[in-house]
Motif scaffolding. Structure first.
Motif, short mmCIF file in Angstrom:
data_model
loop_
_atom_site.label_atom_id
_atom_site.label_comp_id
_atom_site.label_asym_id
_atom_site.label_seq_id
_atom_site.Cartn_x
_atom_site.Cartn_y
_atom_site.Cartn_z
N ARG A 118 0.71 -1.19 0.10
CA ARG A 118 -0.10 0.25 -0.13
C ARG A 118 1.10 1.27 0.07
NH1 ARG A 118 -2.84 -1.50 4.03
NH2 ARG A 118 -4.15 -2.69 2.87
N GLU A 119 1.96 1.11 0.87
CA GLU A 119 2.90 2.24 0.68
C GLU A 119 3.40 2.59 -0.57
OE1 GLU A 119 5.80 1.01 3.64
OE2 GLU A 119 4.38 1.27 5.30
N ALA A 120 3.70 1.70 -1.23
CA ALA A 120 4.46 1.66 -2.88
C ALA A 120 3.35 2.31 -3.52
CB ALA A 120 5.20 0.52 -2.96
N VAL A 121 2.11 1.79 -3.52
CA VAL A 121 1.01 2.06 -4.41
C VAL A 121 0.70 3.54 -4.34
CG1 VAL A 121 -1.35 1.77 -4.99
CG2 VAL A 121 0.12 -0.19 -4.88
N VAL A 122 0.66 3.97 -2.86
CA VAL A 122 0.02 5.40 -2.65
C VAL A 122 1.09 6.18 -3.20
CG1 VAL A 122 -0.07 7.09 -0.66
CG2 VAL A 122 -1.20 4.99 -0.43
N CYS A 136 -0.90 -5.03 -11.90
CA CYS A 136 -0.61 -6.55 -11.76
C CYS A 136 0.39 -6.55 -10.52
CB CYS A 136 0.13 -7.20 -13.02
SG CYS A 136 0.90 -8.94 -12.54
N LEU A 137 0.21 -7.41 -9.29
CA LEU A 137 1.08 -7.58 -8.30
C LEU A 137 1.89 -8.66 -8.61
CD1 LEU A 137 1.79 -6.90 -5.18
CD2 LEU A 137 0.03 -8.44 -4.80
N VAL A 138 3.21 -8.41 -8.47
CA VAL A 138 4.05 -9.64 -8.51
C VAL A 138 4.87 -9.81 -7.13
CG1 VAL A 138 6.30 -10.58 -9.61
CG2 VAL A 138 4.85 -9.28 -10.93
N VAL A 139 4.69 -11.06 -6.46
CA VAL A 139 5.29 -11.18 -5.23
C VAL A 139 6.47 -12.21 -5.54
CG1 VAL A 139 4.70 -12.34 -3.03
CG2 VAL A 139 2.77 -11.04 -4.08
N ILE A 140 7.68 -11.71 -4.89
CA ILE A 140 8.65 -12.54 -5.01
C ILE A 140 9.01 -13.07 -3.70
CG2 ILE A 140 11.27 -12.54 -5.80
CD1 ILE A 140 9.34 -12.03 -8.10
N GLY A 141 9.27 -14.50 -3.77
CA GLY A 141 9.58 -15.15 -2.51
C GLY A 141 11.14 -15.65 -2.65
N VAL A 197 3.47 -3.79 -9.80
CA VAL A 197 3.95 -3.73 -8.49
C VAL A 197 4.85 -4.94 -8.24
CG1 VAL A 197 3.71 -3.25 -6.12
CG2 VAL A 197 2.45 -2.10 -7.87
N VAL A 198 6.23 -4.53 -7.79
CA VAL A 198 6.96 -5.87 -7.54
C VAL A 198 7.21 -5.72 -6.07
CG1 VAL A 198 9.15 -6.96 -7.90
CG2 VAL A 198 8.10 -5.80 -9.72
N PHE A 199 6.84 -6.80 -5.23
CA PHE A 199 6.94 -6.89 -3.88
C PHE A 199 7.73 -7.92 -3.35
CE2 PHE A 199 4.93 -8.61 0.07
CZ PHE A 199 5.70 -7.69 1.09
N PRO A 200 9.02 -7.60 -2.80
CA PRO A 200 9.75 -8.84 -2.39
C PRO A 200 9.08 -9.43 -0.94
CG PRO A 200 10.99 -6.77 -2.82
CD PRO A 200 9.43 -6.50 -2.65
N TYR A 201 8.75 -10.49 -0.90
CA TYR A 201 8.20 -11.03 0.55
C TYR A 201 9.53 -11.59 1.31
CZ TYR A 201 5.37 -13.10 3.88
OH TYR A 201 4.32 -13.30 5.28
N ILE A 226 5.19 0.18 -19.74
CA ILE A 226 4.55 -0.24 -18.27
C ILE A 226 5.38 0.45 -17.12
CG2 ILE A 226 4.14 -2.25 -16.76
CD1 ILE A 226 4.35 -4.10 -19.27
N ARG A 227 4.51 0.93 -16.26
CA ARG A 227 5.08 1.60 -14.82
C ARG A 227 5.35 0.33 -13.98
NH1 ARG A 227 4.01 5.93 -11.37
NH2 ARG A 227 5.86 6.11 -9.97
N PHE A 228 6.75 0.04 -13.60
CA PHE A 228 7.28 -0.69 -12.61
C PHE A 228 7.30 0.02 -11.40
CE2 PHE A 228 7.69 -3.10 -16.52
CZ PHE A 228 7.80 -4.48 -15.89
N VAL A 229 6.86 -0.64 -10.41
CA VAL A 229 6.82 0.23 -8.83
C VAL A 229 7.65 -1.02 -8.05
CG1 VAL A 229 5.61 1.01 -7.14
CG2 VAL A 229 4.72 1.60 -9.48
N LYS A 230 8.46 -0.49 -7.35
CA LYS A 230 8.98 -1.46 -6.42
C LYS A 230 8.65 -1.16 -5.07
CE LYS A 230 13.29 -0.71 -8.81
NZ LYS A 230 14.74 -0.16 -8.75
N ALA A 231 8.03 -2.21 -4.23
CA ALA A 231 7.55 -2.17 -2.86
C ALA A 231 8.79 -2.39 -2.04
CB ALA A 231 6.32 -2.92 -2.67
N GLY A 232 8.60 -2.11 -0.66
CA GLY A 232 9.60 -2.30 0.30
C GLY A 232 9.52 -3.69 0.90
#
Length: 355
Positions: A118-122, A136-141, A197-201, A226-232
């Motif tokens: 949410r912080e990254a999207v805002v 599109c949400l991409v979750v990386i484990g 949105v790329v989110f490292p879990y 495409i807009r790529f957004v890096k989440a924390g």
């Protein structure tokens, strides 16, 4: 009976990750009973090692130690390596050592992950608002040779996407299994979403976070539309601390929750049937306490990588090296072969980059 809590970290070649784990460990005591003592230790690379933490608790008079794996999911480290160290120590010193659950799929962990996304999207919306249905949400484990741990990453991803209302969700991994970060993001880019949105879990920073963000930059450069957004990553989010505290306190409840319910060492899991009953032993004594400044802690001493560690060093060495370019094989044991090692979207995708 004096009680001690040992937070069991993996350890890292990255000093920032080691520092972040220590910070988390320091924030834990206020969330536990006042008379409990808390220590931490690492399985590999960093100091103090697990035995050091156990020694400190024992020397402080703790007759009972509640060990908590500082890991998101239970794969080989949580199922094999840490229990081996703990059980050996308990037998050697005649002390009561209990072992708790990993953080796992927990509503608090999903809430923490949701906050980071949410912080990254805002922040991204402040520059250019894009509806979640067009994102599109991409979750990386982390990625492991254990389908249980890998499957839990996918469950987290689904619960995040469904809970927040993203248009689509993809799940990728930083190593070992498939799809790795680059093929995962390339597939996501084909889906037609305006934003990814790329989110490292992950709990902490380090080489793998650098890898995830590095591949994100590369794929973003190839897809300027495409807009790529890096989440924390998760870090010491309050909900993460709450979950760690619960993993300690639940061990002294009337019925401690079982750990490793779908364990490939206990029951036949599709594709991994040969590993039932495998001997549980730790393979990390060779890199205990080597320090985060060990060779391979950065890409400067690696001739295979440029701006971030792609993982090619592990592949080139047949997955025997823990370090970039130090020229020594630290592993003398043999894991069961990962059945999907030749998958085109797994580690082989990194080898193809070089070609």
């Amino acid at each position: 009976m004096k009680t001690g809590v040992l937070l069991c970290g993996h350890g890292s070649r990255s000093q920032s990750a080691v520092d972040e784990f220590a910070t988390l460990a320091e924030k834990l005591p206020p969330m536990l009973p006042e008379d409990w003592l808390t220590e931490y230790g690492y399985l590999e690379f960093a100091n103090p090692v697990l035995r050091d933490g156990l020694d400190r608790l024992r020397e402080a008079g703790c007759a009972r130690i509640l060990a908590v794996p500082g890991m998101l999911f239970a794969a080989m480290h949580a199922k094999n390596d840490i229990p081996t160290v703990l059980s050996t120590y308990a037998a050697t010193h005649g002390i009561d050592v209990h072992y708790g659950r990993e953080l796992g799929v927990d509503p608090k962990m999903i809430a923490a992950a949701g906050d980071r996304i949410r912080e990254a999207v805002v922040a991204a919306d402040a520059e250019e608002a894009v509806p979640l249905h067009e994102t599109c949400l991409v979750v990386i484990g982390r990625g492991a040779s254990d389908p249980d741990a890998n499957g839990n990453v996918a469950k987290i991803a689904r619960m995040l996407a469904e809970g927040m209302g993203f248009g689509w969700v993809e799940t990728g991994y930083s190593g070992v299994t498939f799809p790795l970060v680059e093929p995962c993001l390339e597939h996501a880019a084909k889906l037609g979403y305006r934003r990814i949105v790329v989110f490292p879990y992950f709990l902490f920073s380090g080489i793998l976070i650098d890898r995830i963000y590095g591949f994100t930059d590369e794929v973003a450069a190839r897809h300027p539309e495409i807009r790529f957004v890096k989440a924390g990553y998760l870090g010491d989010h309050p909900k993460v601390l709450e979950t760690f505290a619960e993993r300690a306190t639940e061990q002294v409840g009337e019925i401690p929750p079982p750990n490793c319910a779908m364990c490939k060492y206990r029951t036949q899991v599709l594709g991994f049937e040969a590993e039932v009953g495998a001997v549980q032993e730790s393979h990390h004594h060779h890199v205990e306490g080597q320090g985060a400044s060990a060779p391979g802690s950065n890409v400067a001493d690696c001739d295979l990588c440029d701006t971030f560690c792609t993982g090619l060093c592990r592949l080139e060495a047949g997955d025997h090296h823990h370090h970039h370019g130090d020229g020594h094989d630290h592993h003398h044991h043999h894991h069961a072969p990962y059945p999907q090692a030749d998958h085109p979207h797994g580690p082989e995708s990194v080898r193809r980059r070089k070609g």
